[in-house]
Write a protein that holds these residues in place. Structure first.
Motif, PDB file in Angstrom:
ATOM      1  N   ILE A 403       0.838  -1.212   0.000  1.00  0.00           N
ATOM      2  CA  ILE A 403       0.000   0.000   0.000  1.00  0.00           C
ATOM      3  C   ILE A 403       0.867   1.255   0.000  1.00  0.00           C
ATOM      4  CG2 ILE A 403      -1.579   1.328   1.481  1.00  0.00           C
ATOM      5  CD1 ILE A 403      -2.940  -1.399   2.064  1.00  0.00           C
ATOM      6  N   ASP A 456     -11.136   3.866  -0.331  1.00  0.00           N
ATOM      7  CA  ASP A 456     -11.044   2.425  -0.113  1.00  0.00           C
ATOM      8  C   ASP A 456     -11.055   2.163   1.385  1.00  0.00           C
ATOM      9  OD1 ASP A 456     -10.695   1.718  -2.853  1.00  0.00           O
ATOM     10  OD2 ASP A 456      -8.597   2.372  -2.718  1.00  0.00           O
ATOM     11  N   ILE A 458      -9.811  -0.306   4.037  1.00  0.00           N
ATOM     12  CA  ILE A 458      -8.755  -1.321   4.129  1.00  0.00           C
ATOM     13  C   ILE A 458      -8.873  -2.030   5.467  1.00  0.00           C
ATOM     14  CG2 ILE A 458      -6.268  -1.698   4.183  1.00  0.00           C
ATOM     15  CD1 ILE A 458      -5.953   0.839   2.488  1.00  0.00           C
ATOM     16  N   THR A 460      -6.778  -3.880   7.645  1.00  0.00           N
ATOM     17  CA  THR A 460      -5.316  -4.047   7.666  1.00  0.00           C
ATOM     18  C   THR A 460      -4.899  -5.404   8.213  1.00  0.00           C
ATOM     19  OG1 THR A 460      -4.956  -3.138   9.886  1.00  0.00           O
ATOM     20  CG2 THR A 460      -5.077  -1.556   8.050  1.00  0.00           C
ATOM     21  N   SER A 464      -7.604  -6.896   3.247  1.00  0.00           N
ATOM     22  CA  SER A 464      -8.525  -6.713   2.119  1.00  0.00           C
ATOM     23  C   SER A 464      -8.703  -5.223   1.851  1.00  0.00           C
ATOM     24  CB  SER A 464      -9.882  -7.347   2.440  1.00  0.00           C
ATOM     25  OG  SER A 464     -10.495  -6.671   3.523  1.00  0.00           O
ATOM     26  N   ILE A 465      -8.977  -4.910   0.606  1.00  0.00           N
ATOM     27  CA  ILE A 465      -9.221  -3.526   0.186  1.00  0.00           C
ATOM     28  C   ILE A 465     -10.587  -3.495  -0.487  1.00  0.00           C
ATOM     29  CG2 ILE A 465      -8.430  -1.605  -1.230  1.00  0.00           C
ATOM     30  CD1 ILE A 465      -5.593  -2.716  -1.004  1.00  0.00           C
ATOM     31  N   SER A 466     -11.506  -2.704   0.069  1.00  0.00           N
ATOM     32  CA  SER A 466     -12.871  -2.646  -0.460  1.00  0.00           C
ATOM     33  C   SER A 466     -13.199  -1.208  -0.847  1.00  0.00           C
ATOM     34  CB  SER A 466     -13.872  -3.109   0.612  1.00  0.00           C
ATOM     35  OG  SER A 466     -13.475  -4.328   1.180  1.00  0.00           O
ATOM     36  N   GLN A 486      -8.999  -1.125  11.023  1.00  0.00           N
ATOM     37  CA  GLN A 486      -9.474  -0.631   9.740  1.00  0.00           C
ATOM     38  C   GLN A 486      -8.708   0.644   9.360  1.00  0.00           C
ATOM     39  OE1 GLN A 486     -11.978  -2.654   8.223  1.00  0.00           O
ATOM     40  NE2 GLN A 486     -11.129  -3.812   9.956  1.00  0.00           N
ATOM     41  N   ARG A 489      -8.256   4.720   2.731  1.00  0.00           N
ATOM     42  CA  ARG A 489      -7.350   5.310   1.759  1.00  0.00           C
ATOM     43  C   ARG A 489      -8.190   6.203   0.857  1.00  0.00           C
ATOM     44  NH1 ARG A 489      -3.820   1.446  -2.065  1.00  0.00           N
ATOM     45  NH2 ARG A 489      -5.911   0.761  -2.666  1.00  0.00           N
TER      46      ARG A 489
END
Lengths: 493, 493
Positions: A403, A456, A458, A460, A464-466, A486, A489
């Motif tokens: 990231i 996004d 994330i 951590t 996962s990146i949603s 959490q 971004r």
């Protein structure tokens, strides 16, 4: 009489050029023979020190930083080694992995010499290089699979709990049983160390080489001042040409009770004067738990001009912003306790907390170093011996590294909320907000006017990146899952 | 002419005796009629202020602290109320729950007046008393099942996120729409508050009554100095005789921007001069997250002699030991963020972390206050409104309270390890070592020579106590499960 090598030598930019010359063996060549060389490119002259490598071998090493034709000439107290001339053709790097040495960039950050950003993601294995071939090879295999691009390691071996084995070789000639000769080195030790440094370089790992430390039964922590300086000069002559070296004057300098602040100042100046390439220089403090939660009492002043970046031991990452403002240099938290279950208080973080330290430090525009201290049936603990990684933080740290490498360099941001978040970014462009163990169900943000952003979410820890639905602008309410670890971004569209 | 009540009155020790007298209603009796009384026991005289309760009713309240026969005589600017004499027979408490008011004891701790130790285990429901009968009854039912023995609550209502409803009554006469009469009070409001204080007392709960706070749309936070003082005198006259009252000058005093430090000094002195019983006095700071991790910048000086204990807002419990040494008074962390999932950074701790705060603070010999901030469909959040508890920290806090009540008062202990543990005890006798989120697999202890100890392993989150096998003495190795939230209780045999 001037001897000239008729054929030019060749070396890639930022690789190591080595000139090996026969010379006298009588007396103590380490001490009695002075050798250096001047490398010239146009009007620019770089002076490098040579060193004695045992068995009548004298060596001059040089790391050329400009492509083109360099000339050189040696100087020596010994006629045999004096006035030797040659040419070195410096060629472009052939390896895509050769970006040159790491330098400070943009005040708080690092780049390689070719401009490629370097985001230090360090680990710690203080004495991995003193463990013998088998374990060392295992360590290198572990590093090849791990996310770390910097390792803290010591020239001198370590004496401490779980560190009782006697190393095979030492920087100085001699042994614990027979005593050490403080005027002669052990070239075998150094050649082995150099192989290790090269092995690290092949893995893309910077060696944050610790020159002094207090965990000692051999006497290396309480040498006379002239031995300290003699050792430093030798180390500089041998190792400065390694492009992946960083000079860490000490691990926990303030536990070396026999040294004074002026000694550390002198060491810095010796390195500054004799490292032709001005590799990164730092010094690392002990962390007195009695004053644990204050920020920087009793430290070496990282503001001194020869300190290139702050190398800090502290358990509370919330100070990173304060240290940035105080020192206006890169902040590297080189010890913030380690993941593990050790009896010692600095060695029993959960993996979640180790990863949290990384995020807290890095979201503020600092850098953090990993260590691992799980009890092991044979006492092989990553923090000191290397070996295998047994913990769970390396994977989320790798995720964080990816990231970081996708985004810009971070400055501490005022967009957010020190109560429960560490936040950094590039004002108006990009923000990274990390909530740590706190778990808001939503967050009201006030984004800069006149721009739209995508966000996004994330996780951590789950890695996962949603992407959140829609675009965000101005004052907006951002939903969050209300669970720990959490991050958001936020990128300008 | 002296009027004398021929029959003696009776009151239990530390209960409230109330004398109600008819008097003039014309003009502004709150302002124009001065009334006080002197209660005498042997050579000891206690002067108490009376107050106007509306509708021609004047009241004098007194909390007798010695068993026996007291005489009293009134003084007033109004002849009708002046020179009234009587006798009060103070009898022994009939309720086993009546231990008297809470006082500072053993420098850092608290006891009731009868010597029973009091370990404050506070909670926070700033405006529970402004929510109307139904919700207030629910709050009292919740409190009756909870471990809390102190509650932070405000005389004035609260204006803030999630706090928009208009209360029915106010301390001053008037309303937001019609304006307030700063020279007259609303006795109905005060009687209701007094009922609430008595309801808390029946539950064994101390009322940490907040006299000023900044969250205001009515003007109570920016009254003229004479109105501030006038209000304080009235509150003191009405409430000082409640044995479960503590005076908290403010919630977040430093957000009351129109008040100066000298105003707070004056308020303290007014309370000191006019509270005949010298109830506990404190003042509570805001917690500026910009300077979040420093210890006590910008605070009111809790070292001033009229401050009985430090009431601190701070998220880092590791400072407790430092504050103890700094102030040499009881340290009560009255806000260290709240359990919940609120959008605000101070309101989204996990339950584990809330319980951890209690253990960290209390193992160092401090005291900690709970709060809860879970989002709620109707916006009823314990921290302000009371209602129901939805979190998970109350039960482990109850478990901790039972452990504290079984053991001695704790001083910060040097037996252990600030790296990963908060530790307190009584030197040579008893130690409580709490490891928080750290998780050592064992710990080497050096227990005092010449004594044997038994050790209980406490899982503070699972709420279990497991005696370790054997006896421990001197240097010993104590096994630990290597999971977070463990503690050791070490007791001399």
């Amino acid at each position: 009489m001037t001897r000239i090598w008729s054929e030019p030598f060749e070396a890639e930019q930022w690789n190591r050029f080595e000139l090996r010359i026969e010379g006298p063996q009588d007396g103590n060549p380490y001490k009695e023979v002075v050798l250096s060389a001047e490398f010239q490119f146009g009007h620019r002259i770089i002076k490098v020190d040579g060193f004695y490598d045992g068995e009548g071998q004298y060596v001059i090493r040089f790391m050329p930083d400009y492509i083109g034709s360099w000339s050189f000439i040696t100087s020596s107290s010994t006629a045999q080694l004096d006035g030797l001339q040659g040419t070195l053709i410096c060629t472009a790097p052939t390896s895509a992995d050769n970006h040159g040495p790491v330098k400070v960039d943009q005040i708080y950050h690092f780049s390689y010499a070719d401009g490629t950003p370097f985001y230090p993601v360090g680990t710690t294995a203080y004495a991995w290089n003193h463990q013998g071939e088998k374990l060392e090879q295992q360590t290198l295999r572990s590093l090849s699979k791990a996310p770390f691009n910097k390792i803290r390691m010591c020239v001198f071996p370590k004496h401490y709990d779980y560190n009782a084995a006697e190393p095979e070789q030492f920087a100085f000639a001699g042994s614990l049983q027979q005593g050490f000769n403080w005027e002669a080195f052990n070239p075998d030790f150094w050649r082995r160390l150099e192989t290790q440094l090269d092995q690290l370089q092949l893995l893309g790992i910077e060696a944050d080489l610790i020159l002094f430390h207090p965990y000692d039964r051999w006497g290396f922590s309480r040498m006379a001042a002239e031995s300290d300086d003699y050792y430093l000069r030798y180390a500089l002559a041998r190792l400065a040409s390694f492009r992946n070296i960083w000079w860490s004057l000490a691990n926990e300098y303030d536990l070396l009770f026999e040294k004074k602040m002026t000694d550390w100042d002198r060491f810095f100046r010796i390195i500054q004067e004799h490292d032709p390439y001005q590799h990164l220089r730092s010094i690392h403090n002990w962390h007195n738990p009695e004053i644990h939660y204050r920020s920087n009492l009793h430290w070496y002043d990282h503001g001194k001009p020869w300190v290139t970046h702050a190398s800090i031991q502290h358990a509370d990452l919330n100070f990173v912003t304060e240290w940035r403002e105080l020192y206006r240099k890169p902040i590297v938290i080189d010890e913030c306790r380690y993941e593990g279950n050790l009896n010692h208080g600095w060695g029993n973080l959960t993996a979640e907390r180790m990863a949290q330290c990384f995020w807290e430090g890095m979201a503020q525009g600092g850098y953090v170093t990993h260590g691992e201290t799980y009890l092991h049936p044979e006492g092989i603990i990553w923090w000191s011996h290397g070996g295998e990684l047994h913990g769970s933080s390396a994977e989320p740290i790798a995720f964080l590294r990816s990231i970081m490498e996708q985004g810009p360099r971070l400055d501490t941001s005022r967009i957010n909320f020190k109560w429960d978040a560490s936040a950094g970014g590039v004002e108006g462009e990009y923000y990274l907000i990390y909530f740590g163990a706190s778990r808001p169900a939503f967050r009201d943000l006030t984004l800069p006017e006149g721009a739209k952003f995508r966000i996004d979410l994330i996780d951590t820890w789950a890695m996962s990146i949603s992407p959140l639905d829609g675009e965000f602008a101005g004052a907006c309410k951002v939903p969050l899952p209300g669970i720990p670890y959490q991050a958001l971004r936020i990128s300008k569209i």
